[in-house]
Design a protein around this motif. Structure first.
Motif, PDB file in Angstrom:
ATOM      1  N   PRO A  41       0.822  -1.213   0.000  1.00 57.36           N
ATOM      2  CA  PRO A  41       0.000   0.000   0.000  1.00 57.36           C
ATOM      3  C   PRO A  41       0.854   1.260   0.000  1.00 57.36           C
ATOM      4  O   PRO A  41       1.781   1.383   0.809  1.00 57.36           O
ATOM      5  N   GLY A  42       0.571   2.149  -0.915  1.00 57.60           N
ATOM      6  CA  GLY A  42       1.278   3.414  -0.978  1.00 57.60           C
ATOM      7  C   GLY A  42       2.664   3.346  -1.581  1.00 57.60           C
ATOM      8  O   GLY A  42       3.395   4.353  -1.585  1.00 57.60           O
ATOM      9  N   LYS A  43       3.035   2.173  -2.077  1.00 59.12           N
ATOM     10  CA  LYS A  43       4.365   2.007  -2.654  1.00 59.12           C
ATOM     11  C   LYS A  43       4.268   1.565  -4.109  1.00 59.12           C
ATOM     12  O   LYS A  43       3.237   1.050  -4.551  1.00 59.12           O
ATOM     13  N   GLU A  44       5.354   1.761  -4.830  1.00 56.46           N
ATOM     14  CA  GLU A  44       5.398   1.328  -6.220  1.00 56.46           C
ATOM     15  C   GLU A  44       5.584  -0.191  -6.287  1.00 56.46           C
ATOM     16  O   GLU A  44       6.151  -0.804  -5.378  1.00 56.46           O
ATOM     17  N   ARG A  45       5.127  -0.758  -7.371  1.00 57.37           N
ATOM     18  CA  ARG A  45       5.338  -2.183  -7.574  1.00 57.37           C
ATOM     19  C   ARG A  45       6.825  -2.447  -7.789  1.00 57.37           C
ATOM     20  O   ARG A  45       7.505  -1.688  -8.487  1.00 57.37           O
ATOM     21  N   GLU A  46       7.316  -3.528  -7.188  1.00 61.26           N
ATOM     22  CA  GLU A  46       8.731  -3.874  -7.321  1.00 61.26           C
ATOM     23  C   GLU A  46       8.864  -5.338  -7.695  1.00 61.26           C
ATOM     24  O   GLU A  46       8.032  -6.179  -7.326  1.00 61.26           O
ATOM     25  N   ILE A  47       9.932  -5.644  -8.409  1.00 64.69           N
ATOM     26  CA  ILE A  47      10.191  -7.030  -8.750  1.00 64.69           C
ATOM     27  C   ILE A  47      10.819  -7.716  -7.548  1.00 64.69           C
ATOM     28  O   ILE A  47      11.702  -7.161  -6.897  1.00 64.69           O
ATOM     29  N   VAL A  48      10.352  -8.903  -7.248  1.00 63.77           N
ATOM     30  CA  VAL A  48      10.854  -9.675  -6.114  1.00 63.77           C
ATOM     31  C   VAL A  48      11.863 -10.713  -6.577  1.00 63.77           C
ATOM     32  O   VAL A  48      12.953 -10.847  -6.004  1.00 63.77           O
ATOM     33  N   ALA A  49      11.499 -11.447  -7.622  1.00 66.31           N
ATOM     34  CA  ALA A  49      12.363 -12.505  -8.126  1.00 66.31           C
ATOM     35  C   ALA A  49      11.975 -12.800  -9.566  1.00 66.31           C
ATOM     36  O   ALA A  49      10.829 -12.588  -9.960  1.00 66.31           O
ATOM     37  N   ARG A  50      12.920 -13.297 -10.332  1.00 67.93           N
ATOM     38  CA  ARG A  50      12.627 -13.711 -11.686  1.00 67.93           C
ATOM     39  C   ARG A  50      13.429 -14.962 -12.012  1.00 67.93           C
ATOM     40  O   ARG A  50      14.475 -15.216 -11.409  1.00 67.93           O
ATOM     41  N   ILE A  51      12.937 -15.686 -12.994  1.00 66.52           N
ATOM     42  CA  ILE A  51      13.567 -16.944 -13.361  1.00 66.52           C
ATOM     43  C   ILE A  51      13.578 -17.073 -14.872  1.00 66.52           C
ATOM     44  O   ILE A  51      12.595 -16.776 -15.549  1.00 66.52           O
ATOM     45  N   PHE A  52      14.720 -17.514 -15.378  1.00 67.51           N
ATOM     46  CA  PHE A  52      14.930 -17.693 -16.801  1.00 67.51           C
ATOM     47  C   PHE A  52      13.970 -18.744 -17.335  1.00 67.51           C
ATOM     48  O   PHE A  52      13.490 -19.596 -16.576  1.00 67.51           O
ATOM     49  N   TRP A  53      13.729 -18.743 -18.638  1.00 70.86           N
ATOM     50  CA  TRP A  53      12.778 -19.672 -19.226  1.00 70.86           C
ATOM     51  C   TRP A  53      13.109 -21.122 -18.892  1.00 70.86           C
ATOM     52  O   TRP A  53      12.218 -21.931 -18.663  1.00 70.86           O
ATOM     53  N   SER A  54      14.401 -21.431 -18.807  1.00 68.45           N
ATOM     54  CA  SER A  54      14.819 -22.799 -18.531  1.00 68.45           C
ATOM     55  C   SER A  54      15.003 -23.067 -17.049  1.00 68.45           C
ATOM     56  O   SER A  54      15.221 -24.212 -16.642  1.00 68.45           O
ATOM     57  N   GLY A  55      14.968 -22.020 -16.260  1.00 66.49           N
ATOM     58  CA  GLY A  55      15.158 -22.172 -14.826  1.00 66.49           C
ATOM     59  C   GLY A  55      16.595 -22.101 -14.359  1.00 66.49           C
ATOM     60  O   GLY A  55      16.863 -22.163 -13.161  1.00 66.49           O
ATOM     61  N   ILE A  57      18.719 -19.631 -14.456  1.00 64.78           N
ATOM     62  CA  ILE A  57      19.131 -18.343 -13.887  1.00 64.78           C
ATOM     63  C   ILE A  57      17.979 -17.792 -13.052  1.00 64.78           C
ATOM     64  O   ILE A  57      16.825 -17.813 -13.469  1.00 64.78           O
ATOM     65  N   THR A  58      18.316 -17.325 -11.870  1.00 66.73           N
ATOM     66  CA  THR A  58      17.351 -16.647 -11.015  1.00 66.73           C
ATOM     67  C   THR A  58      17.962 -15.366 -10.468  1.00 66.73           C
ATOM     68  O   THR A  58      19.173 -15.278 -10.258  1.00 66.73           O
ATOM     69  N   ASN A  59      17.134 -14.386 -10.260  1.00 69.55           N
ATOM     70  CA  ASN A  59      17.540 -13.120  -9.649  1.00 69.55           C
ATOM     71  C   ASN A  59      16.568 -12.785  -8.526  1.00 69.55           C
ATOM     72  O   ASN A  59      15.375 -13.085  -8.629  1.00 69.55           O
ATOM     73  N   TYR A  60      17.082 -12.121  -7.484  1.00 75.38           N
ATOM     74  CA  TYR A  60      16.243 -11.712  -6.360  1.00 75.38           C
ATOM     75  C   TYR A  60      16.564 -10.278  -5.978  1.00 75.38           C
ATOM     76  O   TYR A  60      17.712  -9.837  -6.045  1.00 75.38           O
ATOM     77  N   THR A  61      15.551  -9.581  -5.527  1.00 72.86           N
ATOM     78  CA  THR A  61      15.823  -8.278  -4.951  1.00 72.86           C
ATOM     79  C   THR A  61      16.529  -8.478  -3.619  1.00 72.86           C
ATOM     80  O   THR A  61      16.346  -9.516  -2.947  1.00 72.86           O
ATOM     81  N   ASP A  62      17.362  -7.550  -3.231  1.00 71.15           N
ATOM     82  CA  ASP A  62      18.222  -7.731  -2.061  1.00 71.15           C
ATOM     83  C   ASP A  62      17.438  -8.056  -0.791  1.00 71.15           C
ATOM     84  O   ASP A  62      17.888  -8.844   0.043  1.00 71.15           O
ATOM     85  N   SER A  63      16.271  -7.472  -0.645  1.00 68.44           N
ATOM     86  CA  SER A  63      15.541  -7.616   0.615  1.00 68.44           C
ATOM     87  C   SER A  63      14.999  -9.031   0.847  1.00 68.44           C
ATOM     88  O   SER A  63      14.602  -9.355   1.962  1.00 68.44           O
ATOM     89  N   VAL A  64      14.985  -9.872  -0.190  1.00 71.85           N
ATOM     90  CA  VAL A  64      14.449 -11.225  -0.015  1.00 71.85           C
ATOM     91  C   VAL A  64      15.506 -12.298  -0.229  1.00 71.85           C
ATOM     92  O   VAL A  64      15.205 -13.495  -0.064  1.00 71.85           O
TER      93      VAL A  64
END
Length: 121
Positions: A41-55, A57-64
């Motif tokens: 609430p009251g904040k911009e949408r942020e990316i938390v994690a993403r995963i490559f099509w094959s799985g 490669i993964t990336n995470y935001t620092d806070s998680v």
């Protein structure tokens, strides 16, 4: 085109765990990179994690990092987000999103409707 449906949100105490799931209705799921976003609430949408099509490669935001794990099952057309050691600041609506193969870093053009995660103190 791909349609996405999240599930698994809810209310959990701080320190607890939840697993979010996203089911994709497409025959070409493996041609999409997938991600989880969240918006508090009251904040911009942020990316938390993403995963490559094959799985591979993964990336995470620092806070998680170290607490959340993204995974996918291309045979079942699903992507999941395992969330451990949840904190009140993780409270948000979580969205599943998909990007085509040429857009690893975005934009993510396909979105689910979101699922609420609430972490109580």
């Amino acid at each position: 085109q791909v349609q996405l449906q999240e599930s698994g949100g809810g209310l959990v105490q701080a320190g607890g765990s939840l697993t979010l799931s996203c089911a994709a209705s497409t025959r070409t799921f493996s041609t999409y990179h997938m991600a989880w976003f969240r918006q508090a609430p009251g904040k911009e949408r942020e990316i938390v994690a993403r995963i490559f099509w094959s799985g591979v490669i993964t990336n995470y935001t620092d806070s998680v990092k170290g607490r959340f794990t993204i995974s996918r099952d291309n045979a079942k057309n699903t992507v999941s987000l395992q969330m451990n050691s949840l904190k009140p600041e993780d409270t948000a609506v979580y969205y599943c999103a998909a990007a085509t193969l040429t857009n690893w870093r975005g934009p993510y053009n396909y979105w689910g409707q979101g699922t609420q995660v609430t972490v109580s103190v």
